[in-house]
Design a protein around this motif. Structure first.
Motif, mmCIF file in Angstrom:
data_model
loop_
_atom_site.group_PDB
_atom_site.id
_atom_site.type_symbol
_atom_site.label_atom_id
_atom_site.label_comp_id
_atom_site.label_asym_id
_atom_site.label_seq_id
_atom_site.Cartn_x
_atom_site.Cartn_y
_atom_site.Cartn_z
ATOM 1 N N ALA A 1 33.194 47.131 29.979
ATOM 2 C CA ALA A 1 34.226 46.143 30.306
ATOM 3 C C ALA A 1 33.647 45.027 31.153
ATOM 4 N N PHE B 1 38.222 58.138 31.112
ATOM 5 C CA PHE B 1 37.471 58.835 32.154
ATOM 6 C C PHE B 1 38.354 59.901 32.817
ATOM 7 N N GLY C 1 34.266 57.593 29.292
ATOM 8 C CA GLY C 1 35.072 56.701 30.125
ATOM 9 C C GLY C 1 34.193 55.776 30.954
ATOM 10 N N ILE C 2 33.135 56.348 31.530
ATOM 11 C CA ILE C 2 32.248 55.537 32.369
ATOM 12 C C ILE C 2 31.535 54.491 31.502
ATOM 13 N N ILE D 1 32.699 53.106 28.812
ATOM 14 C CA ILE D 1 33.671 52.045 28.489
ATOM 15 C C ILE D 1 33.884 51.121 29.691
ATOM 16 N N ILE D 2 34.049 51.742 30.881
ATOM 17 C CA ILE D 2 34.262 50.916 32.076
ATOM 18 C C ILE D 2 33.066 49.983 32.268
ATOM 19 N N GLY E 1 39.032 52.402 29.748
ATOM 20 C CA GLY E 1 37.955 53.253 30.257
ATOM 21 C C GLY E 1 38.447 54.170 31.371
ATOM 22 N N THR F 1 35.829 54.463 22.083
ATOM 23 C CA THR F 1 34.470 54.418 22.631
ATOM 24 C C THR F 1 33.495 53.930 21.563
#
Lengths: 362, 301
Positions: free
Chosen positions: A337, B102, A330-331, A333-334, B98, A285
């Motif tokens: 992307a 997540f 996570g969100i 990173i998404i 990700g 991250t």
């Protein structure tokens, strides 16, 4: 003429805007998840901020957690610069920590514990990284798969050592501690902030220098930008890739070593590696938020460390399970992307503008 | 003695039908996705999220609903990954990373939010998928075999398969003959992720009957290794899943043998599936050929 200049500046600001948008998406989406889960999201974010920055103790905790994750971020960043996705920092960090406590099992002159532990920890980590590097460079093995396998192997090896070889006889839930002579001094007494942060920042800056001001650094970056062109220019691509894994292994091993030699009160590895888990993945991250640039990684590591530390506050004040911040990561990173998101919107707006301007110009 | 040895072998085979099923489903899914030119390294995260949803749904409405919930979660994540990869031309690897991170956070959060326990939840026995009477294997295993065979047929013997492979090999050529490149890629990504979702549901309510944040334990990445091993062929993926699943069973099996356990402690025996995966993948060099346009977004000139 002026327009070109402005658009040049604009292009450079876009990546930062991508990061800020990703952070915003991360908070909004996780806030929605918390509300659905029956928690008070605003209260959670307020305590997240309070418990990470608004107090000397919390602020020092935030800085102390920035140290390991800026190093594991470097592992990922150097990999990306060479064109590989090295996600092995997690396991390499375990091995670095193992080296630090393993030397405590031997009777040695006090001053030797620090350098020997460092050499052993970094050595183990580099060995693991080198396996992935050699498999990638010589045999074309997908590094995403190999590094995850190596992470699990490292996990179980360190668990084995923790329970069977170097368990603390007084408290089997952790390993024997790092000898006092090898512990890093605290920068502020009564906090968790040790000299690890200084060593980490120095290492990050040194890596920046290697990447941008030495031949091997140039070769690593050239390999990542275009391996075919690099090969044509006489660069040994396999050597560059292997070098990126080695540098990454040193960084992650150092992170694990510093984490146990620098963090009170245990100075040891705890059950199920609970005090180490996730520090490697947090680096991913950090690296992505820092656009895989060593210097930008430093502020990004403070942000992610604040999430980690503030999560405790979120749990105490708003009752939100602290793993929630991992979902936030996570969100983010998404969202990162898809930087195309902003650019797509801009391109559409530009197209629209052109449409509107056309009749006037015509 | 030989009778006992035979029955032990039969038991290892039966256990392998369980350990290979999640690998097979995820690998078949990834083969479909990758043949269309999209990489999804978020299989691990999809399995975890789907496993969580499956337990919640199975507890409320029974095992079939649980399996469907897993597929639904896979479909939704597939839509997200497909949208980012195909339409926003984003970075496929980063999107997958990700998804994995997540999932780790969300499922740990979700277990506590939903059931008020930390880290580990076991659903009641009636939420579990029943075994096929007499054989002692799961119906999901049979379904996985059928899915593998049908996938092979569709991908390599039908017009739909030709379209999918054309998009992954030469998207511009495919488009010039009227194939909707983006639509095919999105569909293949969704189909692949849905199968990973089924794999996750299998793990949590069929085989293991529990949800933890370590549920997939690297299986999503072993499935990626199988895709390479199988050279993007579902039939070979069947063999690969059997092999890698066997290593997983072996790792568990030897723990019950006193003499081995005395020599090699359990934590070290736990490394068997990971070491085996590394060794097998390292042994295959240059034998597989990925689709030509894999991992890069398709941009028109």
């Amino acid at each position: 003429m002026g327009l070109e200049k402005i658009s040049g500046v604009f292009e450079r600001i876009i990546p930062l805007a991508d990061v800020l948008v990703a952070i915003a998406v991360g908070f909004v989406a996780s806030g929605a998840l918390m509300e659905v889960g029956g928690y008070n999201a605003l209260e959670a974010f307020r305590s997240l901020f309070e418990y990470s920055f608004l107090d000397t103790y919390y602020l020092s905790s935030t800085l102390s957690f920035a140290a390991p994750i800026m190093l594991t971020a470097l592992t990922f960043a150097v990999g990306v610069r060479a064109g590989v996705f090295n996600i092995g920092a997690e396991g390499q960090l375990y091995l670095g920590a193992l080296g630090a406590v393993l030397v405590a099992a031997f009777h040695l002159p006090g001053f030797l514990y620090f350098p020997l532990g460092l050499a052993l920890g970094v050595g183990f980590a580099v060995a693991s990284a080198a396996v992935a590097g050699i498999l990638k460079a010589k045999r074309g093995v997908n590094e995403v798969v190999s590094t995850i396998m190596l992470n699990w192997i490292a996990f179980w090896i360190v668990e084995y050592m923790r329970t069977y070889q170097i368990a603390d006889p007084h408290d089997p839930s952790k390993t024997i501690p790092v000898p006092p002579q090898a512990r890093l001094p605290l920068l502020i007494s009564g906090t968790e902030l040790s000299a690890a942060i200084i060593i980490a920042i120095a290492f990050v800056i040194a890596t920046y220098y290697i990447l941008w001001h030495t031949v091997i650094g140039y070769e690593i970056r050239a390999t990542g930008l275009n391996p075919d062109a690099a090969r044509y220019a006489g660069i040994r691509v396999d050597r560059s890739i292997l070098a990126s894994f080695i540098v990454g292994g040193v960084a992650a091993g150092l992170a694990g070593f510093l984490e146990v030699t620098g963090r009170p009160p245990h100075y040891a590895i705890t059950t199920g590696l609970s005090n180490l888990l996730g520090l490697g993945f947090d680096g991913i991250t950090v690296s992505l938020m820092g656009l895989n640039h060593p210097l930008a990684i430093i502020p990004a590591s403070i942000f992610v460390a604040a999430l980690k530390v503030g999560a405790r506050g979120m749990q105490i004040e708003a009752g939100v399970p602290l793993e929630m911040v991992k979902a936030v990561q996570g969100i983010i990173i998404i969202s990162l992307a898809a930087p195309g998101l902003i650019r797509t919107i801009q391109a559409r707006r530009r197209a629209k503008l052109v449409e509107e301007v056309k009749p006037v110009a015509g | 003695m030989p009778v006992e040895a035979l029955s032990q072998l039969a038991e290892i085979a039966r256990l392998t039908t369980f350990s290979m099923t999640p690998l097979l489903l995820a690998a078949i899914g990834e083969i479909i996705t990758e043949l269309a030119g999209v990489v999804n390294i978020g299989l691990e995260g999809i399995m975890l999220l789907a496993g969580f949803a499956a337990v919640a749904a199975a507890e409320a409405w029974g095992p079939l609903a649980g399996l469907l919930a897993g597929v639904l979660v896979g479909t939704l994540i597939g839509l997200l990954h497909g949208w980012i990869s195909v339409y926003l031309k984003g970075d496929q690897i980063i999107s997958g990373l990700g998804i994995n991170i997540f999932a780790l956070g969300f499922v740990a959060f979700g277990i506590e939010a939903l059931w008020g326990v930390r880290g580990y939840y076991t659903p009641p026995p009636e939420a579990k998928v029943p075994r096929i009477p007499g054989l002692g294997v799961s119906p999901t295993f049979i379904a996985a075999i059928v899915i593998a065979l049908v996938s092979y047929y569709v991908l390599y013997k039908t017009g739909i398969g030709l379209k999918i492979r054309a998009v992954g090999e030469k998207p511009d050529a495919a488009e010039s003959v009227g194939v909707h490149v983006e639509r095919v890629q999105l569909a293949a990504t969704v189909a692949g992720a849905a199968l990973s979702g089924l794999a996750g549901a299998f793990l949590s309510i069929d085989w293991l009957a529990a949800i933890t944040k370590e549920l997939p334990a690297g299986r999503g990445f072993i499935a990626l290794a199988i895709v390479n091993f199988a050279n993007w062929n579902p039939i070979l993926a069947l063999a690969g899943s059997g092999l890698f699943g066997f290593f997983w069973t072996l790792g568990e099996w030897v723990k019950n043998i006193g003499t081995i356990k005395a020599v090699i402690p359990i934590p070290l025996l736990n490394t068997i599936p990971y070491v085996a995966t590394l060794v097998v993948t390292a042994g295959l060099i240059g034998k597989s050929r990925p689709p030509a346009h894999i991992g890069r977004p398709y941009r028109r000139e």
